[in-house]
Design a protein around this motif. Structure first.
Motif, PDB file in Angstrom:
ATOM      1  N   ASN A  74      15.933  27.591 -21.376  1.00 13.93           N
ATOM      2  CA  ASN A  74      15.159  28.803 -21.651  1.00 13.93           C
ATOM      3  C   ASN A  74      15.029  29.700 -20.427  1.00 13.93           C
ATOM      4  OD1 ASN A  74      14.604  28.527 -24.401  1.00 13.93           O
ATOM      5  ND2 ASN A  74      12.841  27.208 -24.024  1.00 13.93           N
ATOM      6  N   ILE A  75      15.507  29.237 -19.281  1.00 12.34           N
ATOM      7  CA  ILE A  75      15.468  30.071 -18.077  1.00 12.34           C
ATOM      8  C   ILE A  75      16.511  31.186 -18.224  1.00 12.34           C
ATOM      9  CG2 ILE A  75      15.879  30.119 -15.584  1.00 12.34           C
ATOM     10  CD1 ILE A  75      14.949  27.226 -15.476  1.00 12.34           C
ATOM     11  N   PRO A  76      16.122  32.438 -18.015  1.00 14.42           N
ATOM     12  CA  PRO A  76      17.086  33.544 -18.153  1.00 14.42           C
ATOM     13  C   PRO A  76      18.295  33.368 -17.233  1.00 14.42           C
ATOM     14  CG  PRO A  76      14.852  34.390 -17.992  1.00 14.42           C
ATOM     15  CD  PRO A  76      14.770  32.928 -17.696  1.00 14.42           C
ATOM     16  N   GLU A  77      19.476  33.509 -17.812  1.00 25.56           N
ATOM     17  CA  GLU A  77      20.706  33.335 -17.034  1.00 25.56           C
ATOM     18  C   GLU A  77      20.831  34.397 -15.950  1.00 25.56           C
ATOM     19  OE1 GLU A  77      23.934  31.085 -16.073  1.00 25.56           O
ATOM     20  OE2 GLU A  77      22.507  30.693 -17.707  1.00 25.56           O
ATOM     21  N   SER A  78      20.175  35.537 -16.151  1.00 25.74           N
ATOM     22  CA  SER A  78      20.264  36.614 -15.163  1.00 25.74           C
ATOM     23  C   SER A  78      19.650  36.195 -13.826  1.00 25.74           C
ATOM     24  CB  SER A  78      19.557  37.866 -15.687  1.00 25.74           C
ATOM     25  OG  SER A  78      18.192  37.583 -15.981  1.00 25.74           O
ATOM     26  N   LEU A  79      18.604  35.371 -13.863  1.00 22.26           N
ATOM     27  CA  LEU A  79      17.992  34.891 -12.623  1.00 22.26           C
ATOM     28  C   LEU A  79      18.957  33.997 -11.847  1.00 22.26           C
ATOM     29  CD1 LEU A  79      14.370  33.981 -13.809  1.00 22.26           C
ATOM     30  CD2 LEU A  79      15.092  35.981 -12.497  1.00 22.26           C
ATOM     31  N   ILE A  80      19.666  33.166 -12.570  1.00 21.93           N
ATOM     32  CA  ILE A  80      20.618  32.253 -11.924  1.00 21.93           C
ATOM     33  C   ILE A  80      21.771  33.049 -11.318  1.00 21.93           C
ATOM     34  CG2 ILE A  80      22.005  30.194 -12.244  1.00 21.93           C
ATOM     35  CD1 ILE A  80      19.007  29.852 -12.803  1.00 21.93           C
ATOM     36  N   GLU A  81      22.276  34.017 -12.070  1.00 17.67           N
ATOM     37  CA  GLU A  81      23.383  34.827 -11.575  1.00 17.67           C
ATOM     38  C   GLU A  81      22.967  35.632 -10.347  1.00 17.67           C
ATOM     39  OE1 GLU A  81      26.422  34.634 -12.565  1.00 17.67           O
ATOM     40  OE2 GLU A  81      25.940  33.192 -14.150  1.00 17.67           O
ATOM     41  N   ALA A  82      21.738  36.166 -10.356  1.00 12.96           N
ATOM     42  CA  ALA A  82      21.244  36.922  -9.207  1.00 12.96           C
ATOM     43  C   ALA A  82      21.143  36.037  -7.972  1.00 12.96           C
ATOM     44  CB  ALA A  82      19.891  37.532  -9.529  1.00 12.96           C
ATOM     45  N   ALA A  83      20.705  34.804  -8.172  1.00 13.29           N
ATOM     46  CA  ALA A  83      20.602  33.874  -7.044  1.00 13.29           C
ATOM     47  C   ALA A  83      21.977  33.535  -6.481  1.00 13.29           C
ATOM     48  CB  ALA A  83      19.885  32.600  -7.496  1.00 13.29           C
ATOM     49  N   LYS A  84      22.967  33.383  -7.364  1.00 11.45           N
ATOM     50  CA  LYS A  84      24.323  33.093  -6.902  1.00 11.45           C
ATOM     51  C   LYS A  84      24.901  34.264  -6.111  1.00 11.45           C
ATOM     52  CE  LYS A  84      25.514  29.840 -10.620  1.00 11.45           C
ATOM     53  NZ  LYS A  84      26.361  29.587 -11.808  1.00 11.45           N
ATOM     54  N   VAL A  85      24.600  35.470  -6.587  1.00  8.70           N
ATOM     55  CA  VAL A  85      25.075  36.664  -5.869  1.00  8.70           C
ATOM     56  C   VAL A  85      24.473  36.728  -4.469  1.00  8.70           C
ATOM     57  CG1 VAL A  85      25.002  39.186  -5.842  1.00  8.70           C
ATOM     58  CG2 VAL A  85      25.522  37.981  -7.965  1.00  8.70           C
ATOM     59  N   ASP A  86      23.207  36.285  -4.357  1.00 12.86           N
ATOM     60  CA  ASP A  86      22.535  36.285  -3.052  1.00 12.86           C
ATOM     61  C   ASP A  86      22.976  35.134  -2.159  1.00 12.86           C
ATOM     62  OD1 ASP A  86      21.133  38.541  -3.688  1.00 12.86           O
ATOM     63  OD2 ASP A  86      19.363  37.474  -4.412  1.00 12.86           O
ATOM     64  N   GLY A  87      23.873  34.282  -2.677  1.00 12.48           N
ATOM     65  CA  GLY A  87      24.418  33.209  -1.857  1.00 12.48           C
ATOM     66  C   GLY A  87      23.685  31.889  -1.959  1.00 12.48           C
ATOM     67  N   THR A 135      22.839  28.162  -3.029  1.00 15.61           N
ATOM     68  CA  THR A 135      23.636  27.011  -3.450  1.00 15.61           C
ATOM     69  C   THR A 135      23.061  26.430  -4.737  1.00 15.61           C
ATOM     70  OG1 THR A 135      22.296  25.449  -2.180  1.00 15.61           O
ATOM     71  CG2 THR A 135      24.153  26.500  -1.037  1.00 15.61           C
ATOM     72  N   SER A 136      23.814  25.513  -5.335  1.00 16.89           N
ATOM     73  CA  SER A 136      23.339  24.877  -6.573  1.00 16.89           C
ATOM     74  C   SER A 136      22.047  24.110  -6.338  1.00 16.89           C
ATOM     75  CB  SER A 136      24.422  23.928  -7.110  1.00 16.89           C
ATOM     76  OG  SER A 136      25.598  24.647  -7.438  1.00 16.89           O
ATOM     77  N   LEU A 137      21.925  23.452  -5.192  1.00 15.20           N
ATOM     78  CA  LEU A 137      20.707  22.705  -4.876  1.00 15.20           C
ATOM     79  C   LEU A 137      19.522  23.653  -4.699  1.00 15.20           C
ATOM     80  CD1 LEU A 137      19.436  19.969  -4.281  1.00 15.20           C
ATOM     81  CD2 LEU A 137      20.059  20.270  -1.864  1.00 15.20           C
ATOM     82  N   GLN A 138      19.751  24.773  -4.028  1.00 15.57           N
ATOM     83  CA  GLN A 138      18.678  25.749  -3.844  1.00 15.57           C
ATOM     84  C   GLN A 138      18.233  26.355  -5.172  1.00 15.57           C
ATOM     85  OE1 GLN A 138      20.712  28.267  -1.008  1.00 15.57           O
ATOM     86  NE2 GLN A 138      19.434  27.515   0.687  1.00 15.57           N
ATOM     87  N   ILE A 139      19.186  26.615  -6.049  1.00 16.43           N
ATOM     88  CA  ILE A 139      18.850  27.162  -7.370  1.00 16.43           C
ATOM     89  C   ILE A 139      18.015  26.164  -8.159  1.00 16.43           C
ATOM     90  CG2 ILE A 139      19.824  27.831  -9.598  1.00 16.43           C
ATOM     91  CD1 ILE A 139      22.183  29.023  -8.062  1.00 16.43           C
ATOM     92  N   ALA A 140      18.404  24.878  -8.058  1.00 16.24           N
ATOM     93  CA  ALA A 140      17.682  23.843  -8.804  1.00 16.24           C
ATOM     94  C   ALA A 140      16.259  23.668  -8.294  1.00 16.24           C
ATOM     95  CB  ALA A 140      18.445  22.524  -8.724  1.00 16.24           C
ATOM     96  N   LEU A 141      16.083  23.609  -6.969  1.00 18.03           N
ATOM     97  CA  LEU A 141      14.780  23.287  -6.384  1.00 18.03           C
ATOM     98  C   LEU A 141      13.874  24.498  -6.224  1.00 18.03           C
ATOM     99  CD1 LEU A 141      15.821  20.701  -3.619  1.00 18.03           C
ATOM    100  CD2 LEU A 141      14.971  20.255  -5.928  1.00 18.03           C
ATOM    101  N   GLN A 142      14.445  25.670  -5.994  1.00 21.42           N
ATOM    102  CA  GLN A 142      13.625  26.832  -5.673  1.00 21.42           C
ATOM    103  C   GLN A 142      13.496  27.837  -6.819  1.00 21.42           C
ATOM    104  OE1 GLN A 142      14.849  28.572  -1.920  1.00 21.42           O
ATOM    105  NE2 GLN A 142      15.148  26.565  -0.971  1.00 21.42           N
ATOM    106  N   ILE A 143      14.335  27.700  -7.835  1.00 19.61           N
ATOM    107  CA  ILE A 143      14.252  28.621  -8.977  1.00 19.61           C
ATOM    108  C   ILE A 143      13.955  27.869 -10.275  1.00 19.61           C
ATOM    109  CG2 ILE A 143      15.523  30.295 -10.374  1.00 19.61           C
ATOM    110  CD1 ILE A 143      17.058  31.078  -7.885  1.00 19.61           C
ATOM    111  N   LYS A 144      14.816  26.924 -10.624  1.00 19.52           N
ATOM    112  CA  LYS A 144      14.656  26.242 -11.909  1.00 19.52           C
ATOM    113  C   LYS A 144      13.411  25.364 -11.947  1.00 19.52           C
ATOM    114  CE  LYS A 144      19.551  26.135 -13.246  1.00 19.52           C
ATOM    115  NZ  LYS A 144      20.692  25.255 -13.629  1.00 19.52           N
TER     116      LYS A 144
END
Length: 291
Positions: free
Chosen positions: A180-193, A195-204
């Motif tokens: 249910n997490i918006p995919e746009s947030l994940i894509e924005a985080a990837k654009v900002d550089g 990592t997968s671990l940072q996305i998991a721990l700091q966003i998801k």
């Protein structure tokens, strides 16, 4: 329609059936349990009012407190297992190949009755013909333990199938929250550089933290009042080493025919669950304030 739904009498009329059911099926039995705890009663004959003697006896009952310790150990391991469930959910939600199949496999234990699960694990733990001891013998261990017959191992041997039984339930909850997490947030985080671990721990993880808190309450409170699988596998034995509060209440009610004391145990179990729930909620609220 708006005028009708703003009418308090109409609202009360709609709410009344559900409210009456809740009162009849939940609150009335709670009050009755507390009342029966004030009685000396074998479940059939006349009740004798003895005041708080059952509750005073309960506070001095070493067997009850030992069963309470076992329940809290089960609750602790259940809460810690949520970390593993969360990790698996992150993997499944990351579009890993075969995620749909794995998700269905994890749900299989939930489709089985607790009695069936107990019988399955009794076969696994069988001291001579069980899969586990057969594997240990093949690895060179000549005298593998009798898992459910040793006082030091019985409780921990039962905790494993309990954790396995509810794995699919919590994994599905976490998986749904992550999807249910918006995919746009994940894509924005990837654009900002990120990592997968940072996305998991700091966003998801922060975004699903409210779901995690709910599952902690469910796991802990559910473990404190757990009964069925333990009763089928060991009946609280050997020598009370796997006795939990709910099984101890059952023993007192239906084997010792001391329904008054069993009611006191049940009411005290309710109080413990409420206190633990309150503590968990206060701790999580405190963490929210800090954040």
């Amino acid at each position: 329609m708006n005028n009708v739904m703003s009418n308090k009498k109409v609202i009360a009329l709609y709410v009344a059936p559900a409210l009456l059911l809740i009162i009849a099926l939940i609150y009335v039995p709670i009050v009755q349990t507390g009342y029966f705890g004030l009685m000396k009663w074998n479940g059939i004959g006349e009740k004798e009012f003895i005041g708080l003697k059952n509750y005073a006896k309960l506070l001095q009952d070493s067997v009850f407190w030992e069963s309470a310790l076992h329940s809290f150990l089960l609750a602790l391991f259940s809460a810690l297992s949520l970390i593993g469930y969360l990790f698996i959910s992150f993997i499944l939600a990351s579009k890993v190949k075969g995620a749909d199949l794995l998700r269905k496999i994890y749900l299989i234990p939930m489709l089985l009755a607790s009695v069936a699960i107990a019988q399955l694990w009794l076969k696994i733990y069988h001291p001579t013909n069980g899969i586990l001891n057969t594997l240990l013998v093949s690895l060179g261990i000549d005298n593998p333990p009798a898992w459910l017959a040793e006082t030091d191992l019985a409780l921990y041997a039962i905790i494993i199938p309990i954790i396995w039984q509810y794995a699919g339930f919590y994994i599905l909850i976490y998986y749904a929250a992550l999807k249910n997490i918006p995919e746009s947030l994940i894509e924005a985080a990837k654009v900002d550089g990120a990592t997968s671990l940072q996305i998991a721990l700091q966003i998801k993880l922060p975004l699903i933290m409210n779901v995690v808190k709910v599952t902690i309450v469910l796991a802990v409170v559910g473990s404190l009042k757990y009964f069925d699988l333990i009763y089928v596998m060991t009946g609280g034995g050997p020598n009370g080493s796997s006795e939990v509060m709910a099984s101890y209440m059952y023993q007192k009610a239906f084997k010792s025919f001391d329904f008054g004391y069993a009611s006191a145990v049940g009411f005290f179990l309710l109080v413990i669950c409420l206190v633990v729930t309150y503590i968990i909620r206060r701790l999580t609220v405190a963490n929210d304030d800090i954040n």
